[in-house]
Design an enzyme around this catalytic site. Structure first.
Site, PDB file in Angstrom:
ATOM      1  N   ARG A 152      -8.074 -21.165  -2.022  1.00 19.26           N
ATOM      2  CA  ARG A 152      -7.014 -20.641  -1.167  1.00 19.26           C
ATOM      3  C   ARG A 152      -5.786 -21.518  -1.291  1.00 19.26           C
ATOM      4  O   ARG A 152      -5.839 -22.727  -1.040  1.00 19.26           O
ATOM      5  CB  ARG A 152      -7.495 -20.635   0.286  1.00 19.26           C
ATOM      6  CG  ARG A 152      -6.541 -19.966   1.240  1.00 19.26           C
ATOM      7  CD  ARG A 152      -6.920 -20.237   2.682  1.00 19.26           C
ATOM      8  NE  ARG A 152      -6.025 -19.540   3.601  1.00 19.26           N
ATOM      9  CZ  ARG A 152      -4.783 -19.931   3.894  1.00 19.26           C
ATOM     10  NH1 ARG A 152      -4.272 -21.019   3.325  1.00 19.26           N
ATOM     11  NH2 ARG A 152      -4.037 -19.239   4.741  1.00 19.26           N
TER      12      ARG A 152
ATOM     13  N   ARG B  47       7.856   4.845  -4.810  1.00 17.45           N
ATOM     14  CA  ARG B  47       7.939   3.848  -3.740  1.00 17.45           C
ATOM     15  C   ARG B  47       6.891   2.750  -3.938  1.00 17.45           C
ATOM     16  O   ARG B  47       7.167   1.571  -3.691  1.00 17.45           O
ATOM     17  CB  ARG B  47       7.763   4.502  -2.364  1.00 17.45           C
ATOM     18  CG  ARG B  47       7.951   3.473  -1.237  1.00 17.45           C
ATOM     19  CD  ARG B  47       7.977   4.095   0.126  1.00 17.45           C
ATOM     20  NE  ARG B  47       6.710   4.714   0.467  1.00 17.45           N
ATOM     21  CZ  ARG B  47       6.485   5.390   1.581  1.00 17.45           C
ATOM     22  NH1 ARG B  47       7.465   5.551   2.467  1.00 17.45           N
ATOM     23  NH2 ARG B  47       5.309   5.932   1.820  1.00 17.45           N
TER      24      ARG B  47
ATOM     25  N   LYS C  19       6.456  -1.659   1.867  1.00 12.09           N
ATOM     26  CA  LYS C  19       5.257  -1.110   2.523  1.00 12.09           C
ATOM     27  C   LYS C  19       4.107  -2.102   2.341  1.00 12.09           C
ATOM     28  O   LYS C  19       3.204  -1.910   1.525  1.00 12.09           O
ATOM     29  CB  LYS C  19       4.927   0.276   1.945  1.00 12.09           C
ATOM     30  CG  LYS C  19       4.101   1.124   2.880  1.00 12.09           C
ATOM     31  CD  LYS C  19       4.150   2.573   2.489  1.00 12.09           C
ATOM     32  CE  LYS C  19       3.130   3.404   3.237  1.00 12.09           C
ATOM     33  NZ  LYS C  19       3.228   3.361   4.692  1.00 12.09           N
TER      34      LYS C  19
ATOM     35  N   HIS D 268      -1.208 -21.223  -1.117  1.00  9.44           N
ATOM     36  CA  HIS D 268      -0.036 -20.350  -0.998  1.00  9.44           C
ATOM     37  C   HIS D 268       0.415 -19.859  -2.368  1.00  9.44           C
ATOM     38  O   HIS D 268       0.730 -18.694  -2.561  1.00  9.44           O
ATOM     39  CB  HIS D 268       1.129 -21.093  -0.321  1.00  9.44           C
ATOM     40  CG  HIS D 268       1.039 -21.073   1.175  1.00  9.44           C
ATOM     41  ND1 HIS D 268      -0.041 -21.553   1.862  1.00  9.44           N
ATOM     42  CD2 HIS D 268       1.901 -20.603   2.103  1.00  9.44           C
ATOM     43  CE1 HIS D 268       0.142 -21.389   3.159  1.00  9.44           C
ATOM     44  NE2 HIS D 268       1.325 -20.801   3.334  1.00  9.44           N
TER      45      HIS D 268
ATOM     46  N   GLU E  96      12.418   2.283  13.979  1.00 12.14           N
ATOM     47  CA  GLU E  96      11.412   3.240  13.496  1.00 12.14           C
ATOM     48  C   GLU E  96      10.181   3.156  14.378  1.00 12.14           C
ATOM     49  O   GLU E  96      10.089   2.295  15.260  1.00 12.14           O
ATOM     50  CB  GLU E  96      11.047   2.959  12.030  1.00 12.14           C
ATOM     51  CG  GLU E  96      10.391   1.631  11.809  1.00 12.14           C
ATOM     52  CD  GLU E  96      10.096   1.300  10.341  1.00 12.14           C
ATOM     53  OE1 GLU E  96       9.780   2.218   9.568  1.00 12.14           O
ATOM     54  OE2 GLU E  96      10.178   0.118   9.995  1.00 12.14           O
TER      55      GLU E  96
ATOM     56  N   TYR F 268       0.834  -1.200   0.000  1.00 16.61           N
ATOM     57  CA  TYR F 268       0.000   0.000   0.000  1.00 16.61           C
ATOM     58  C   TYR F 268       0.866   1.246   0.000  1.00 16.61           C
ATOM     59  O   TYR F 268       2.093   1.177   0.126  1.00 16.61           O
ATOM     60  CB  TYR F 268      -0.971  -0.015   1.189  1.00 16.61           C
ATOM     61  CG  TYR F 268      -0.370   0.394   2.524  1.00 16.61           C
ATOM     62  CD1 TYR F 268       0.555  -0.409   3.170  1.00 16.61           C
ATOM     63  CD2 TYR F 268      -0.743   1.587   3.130  1.00 16.61           C
ATOM     64  CE1 TYR F 268       1.083  -0.029   4.396  1.00 16.61           C
ATOM     65  CE2 TYR F 268      -0.224   1.972   4.356  1.00 16.61           C
ATOM     66  CZ  TYR F 268       0.693   1.152   4.980  1.00 16.61           C
ATOM     67  OH  TYR F 268       1.230   1.530   6.185  1.00 16.61           O
TER      68      TYR F 268
HETATM   69  N1  PMP Z   1       7.602   3.787   9.054  1.00 12.92           N
HETATM   70  C1  PMP Z   1       6.425   3.105   9.088  1.00 12.92           C
HETATM   71  C2  PMP Z   1       6.405   1.726   9.663  1.00 12.92           C
HETATM   72  C3  PMP Z   1       5.245   3.692   8.580  1.00 12.92           C
HETATM   73  O1  PMP Z   1       4.084   3.014   8.596  1.00 12.92           O
HETATM   74  C4  PMP Z   1       5.289   5.025   8.071  1.00 12.92           C
HETATM   75  C5  PMP Z   1       4.035   5.700   7.598  1.00 12.92           C
HETATM   76  N2  PMP Z   1       3.614   5.234   6.361  1.00 12.92           N
HETATM   77  C6  PMP Z   1       6.529   5.683   8.047  1.00 12.92           C
HETATM   78  C7  PMP Z   1       7.654   5.040   8.539  1.00 12.92           C
HETATM   79  C8  PMP Z   1       6.643   7.079   7.473  1.00 12.92           C
HETATM   80  O2  PMP Z   1       6.633   7.015   6.060  1.00 12.92           O
HETATM   81  P1  PMP Z   1       6.113   8.223   5.164  1.00 12.92           P
HETATM   82  O3  PMP Z   1       6.878   9.430   5.551  1.00 12.92           O
HETATM   83  O4  PMP Z   1       6.415   7.789   3.769  1.00 12.92           O
HETATM   84  O5  PMP Z   1       4.648   8.362   5.423  1.00 12.92           O
END
Ligand code: PMP
Length: 276
Positions: free
Chosen positions: A99, A50, A148, A101, A180, A31
Site C-alpha cells: 500500500r 465519458r 465520475k 500513495h 446537482e 466508473y
Molecule cells: N450527478 C451525479 C453525482 C450522479 O451520480 C449521476 C448519476 N450517475 C448524475 C449526475 C446523472 O448522470 P447520468 O445522466 O450520466 O446518469
C-alpha cells in the site's frame, strides 16, 4: 448474476479482487453506468466517451476491455436475461504490491462490470404518483465532481446520518447555488423557462442531462444553463431530476417545502419523459 472481471465472464460470487486493489485502499478509480432497454444499449457512445474522459483525467490507462465494451455488455445482457438492465463498469488503477500513495509503474487497471435489472420508471407507469422527496445539503465534496470517480463518500455520507429524515435524493448547494443531486442532475421550471445548473459549477456532465437539453432544443424549448439560487429553486413551478437509471423523475418536496401540484399533461417534466 454474471459479471465481468479482467477478461473473464464469471458468476458474481466467483469474482475476487485483492484487498490491495487501489479501488479498495484509495478509492482510486472511475466508473460508468449504462442503461440497456429491450436489449439495446442507450446512448452507448456518449457513455463510452465519458468513461474515456474520466480515465484520461485520472491518468488511468485504457485497456482492451474498454475497446470491446459494447460486446462485453451485450454478452452480460444475454446471460443475465433481464429485458432492461443497468451496467456498472468500474475501472481502478490496479492492484499494488504494497500500500503506497504512489502506484507502481505499469500497473494493469482492474476492470469489473456488473449488471442489474433496471426497473421501469415508476413515473411512466403512473405519472400521477407523488414525486420524490429531496433534502438540501451543503456541498462538501471535492472540486472535481466532473470526474465520475468511484470515491463517492461525499455523495453518500449524509444518507447514513441517523439524525436526518430519510429522502429519495439529496440536492447539494454551495454559496447559495444548487449544483446537482447526489446521484442525478437537476432541472427547474421557473416562470415558464427551464433552467439547469451550469457545467462550470464542476458538476458531473450527466449523459441524460445533455440528451434532455438536445431533445428540448429540437423541440424549440430553450434550456438555460446557469446558476440557480435556493430562492429560485423553492419558488419554481416544477423541479425534476435526470439520470441514466431514473430517466426523468419529478420532485414533490424539498426539505419542508411542498411543490405545487400539477396535472402530468400540463407539466414540463412529463413532456421531457416522452423523449425516452
Ligand atoms: N450527478 C451525479 C453525482 C450522479 O451520480 C449521476 C448519476 N450517475 C448524475 C449526475 C446523472 O448522470 P447520468 O445522466 O450520466 O446518469
Amino acid at each position: 448474476m454474471w459479471a465481468y472481471l479482467n477478461g473473464q465472464i464469471l458468476k458474481e460470487d466467483q469474482a475476487f479482487i485483492s484487498p490491495l486493489d487501489r479501488g479498495f485502499t484509495f478509492g482510486d478509480g472511475v466508473y460508468e453506468v449504462i442503461p440497456c432497454y429491450a436489449g439495446k444499449l442507450f446512448l452507448f457512445e456518449d457513455h463510452l466517451k465519458r468513461l474515456q474522459t474520466s480515465l484520461e483525467k485520472t491518468f488511468i490507462p485504457f485497456t482492451d476491455d474498454i475497446q470491446n465494451l459494447d460486446k462485453i455488455l451485450l454478452e452480460l445482457q444475454k446471460r443475465n436475461k433481464f429485458l432492461n438492465q443497468s451496467f456498472y463498469i468500474q475501472v481502478t488503477r490496479g492492484t499494488d504490491v504494497v500500500r503506497s500513495h504512489q502506484a507502481e509503474k505499469n500497473l494493469k487497471p482492474t476492470v469489473f462490470i456488473t449488471s442489474q435489472e433496471l426497473q421501469e420508471n415508476p413515473f411512466r407507469i403512473n405519472p400521477n404518483k407523488k414525486g420524490i422527496k429531496v433534502r438540501l445539503e451543503e456541498d462538501i465534496r471535492w472540486h472535481r465532481c466532473d470526474i465520475k470517480t468511484i470515491a463517492l463518500m461525499g455523495n453518500t455520507m449524509t444518507l447514513h446520518d441517523p439524525s436526518k429524515p430519510s429522502v429519495d435524493e439529496i440536492f447539494f448547494h454551495k454559496d447559495g447555488m444548487i449544483s446537482e443531486g447526489s446521484k442525478s442532475n437537476i432541472f427547474v421550471f421557473y416562470k415558464g423557462q427551464v433552467f439547469t445548473p451550469s457545467l462550470r459549477q464542476n458538476i458531473l456532465p450527466g449523459i441524460t442531462r445533455s440528451y434532455i437539453i438536445k431533445e428540448m432544443q429540437k423541440n424549440n424549448i430553450e434550456v438555460i444553463e446557469s446558476e440557480i439560487n435556493l430562492e429560485k429553486l423553492l419558488a419554481s413551478e416544477e423541479v425534476w431530476v435526470s439520470s441514466s437509471n431514473k430517466q426523468v423523475q419529478p420532485v414533490s418536496k424539498i426539505n419542508e417545502y411542498i411543490l405545487p401540484i400539477k396535472e402530468p399533461k400540463d407539466s414540463m417534466w412529463y413532456k421531457v419523459l416522452e423523449f425516452f
